[in-house]
Design an enzyme around this catalytic site. Structure first.
Site, PDB file in Angstrom:
ATOM      1  N   HIS A 188       0.817  -1.206   0.000  1.00 16.88           N
ATOM      2  CA  HIS A 188       0.000   0.000   0.000  1.00 16.88           C
ATOM      3  C   HIS A 188       0.856   1.263   0.000  1.00 16.88           C
ATOM      4  CE1 HIS A 188      -3.577   2.226   0.148  1.00 16.88           C
ATOM      5  NE2 HIS A 188      -4.253   1.554   1.061  1.00 16.88           N
ATOM      6  N   ALA A 189       2.109   1.152   0.414  1.00  9.65           N
ATOM      7  CA  ALA A 189       2.998   2.312   0.363  1.00  9.65           C
ATOM      8  C   ALA A 189       3.289   2.716  -1.072  1.00  9.65           C
ATOM      9  CB  ALA A 189       4.314   2.004   1.090  1.00  9.65           C
TER      10      ALA A 189
END
Length: 214
Positions: A188-189
């Site tokens: 998700h980063a």
């Protein structure tokens, strides 16, 4: 080439830091894609489906910088100019797998030929680690025996693996169209729901582009 991201000026830096430092998690999405055109192209031209599939997803991945993120040897986060697929090949004779990689090029004929050559060169090789992977790679595989609805493949590392992991399943006929489950898993980063959604749209566009025109 690798371009280091300047965290002080990068607009997405707060989101990246949140998901890499505070709440590490991976987005895992499976959607159905229409591969009728790919199947038609392969049958018409005598092509193998897996190399063509690798080309399509490589084109889609390379469209978005968020899917080309990684780390350099000094631990800097950045974006590659291009990323190449590292993929698994199954050997029917002994039911074992081989991990290999082929450099990406947007030229379909050149990429397809290179993948076929890579597979032939590794025909007698099994397992992993027999050749170093390029740092600018993403992961791909095909599970042609299973028409699944969801897939999760957990990468147990330090929690900072940014490259996408893409898996295709068995394509089946539905109302005259051939459909295949396609999964993407990505930190998700590196990407949000928008980027994942766009990936599936890009895949379908690439399939349509390769589809023979009647």
């Amino acid at each position: 080439m690798f371009h280091i991201i300047e965290m002080d000026t990068w607009k997405r830096a707060p989101i990246f830091r949140h998901f890499i430092e505070e709440v590490r998690n991976v987005i895992a999405v499976t959607a159905t894609v229409d591969v009728t055109g790919l199947r038609t192209r392969c049958k018409r031209d005598g092509l193998r489906f897996y190399p063509v599939f690798l080309y399509v997803i490589s084109r889609a991945v390379n469209r978005q910088p968020e899917l080309r993120m990684g780390w350099d040897a000094q631990g800097n986060v950045g974006i590659w100019d291009a990323v190449s697929p590292a993929y698994v090949v199954f050997h029917e004779q002994d039911k074992l797998i081989t991990h290999m990689s082929t450099a990406y090029t947007s030229d379909f004929d050149a990429f397809y030929t290179a993948v076929i050559r890579t597979m032939a060169e590794h025909e007698q090789v099994r397992g992993f680690g027999h050749a170093p992977l390029p740092p600018n790679h993403f992961d791909a595989s095909l599970v042609p025996w299973l028409d699944y609805q969801a897939l999760n493949l957990h990468v147990f590392d330090a929690g900072n693996y940014l490259a996408p992991v893409i898996t295709g399943g068995k394509y089946t006929e539905r109302e005259g169209r051939w459909c295949m489950p396609l999964s993407i898993q990505i930190h998700h980063a590196a990407a949000d729901g928008y980027h994942v959604s766009r990936f599936f749209a890009d895949v379908q566009q690439e399939i349509d582009w390769l589809t023979p025109q009647s």
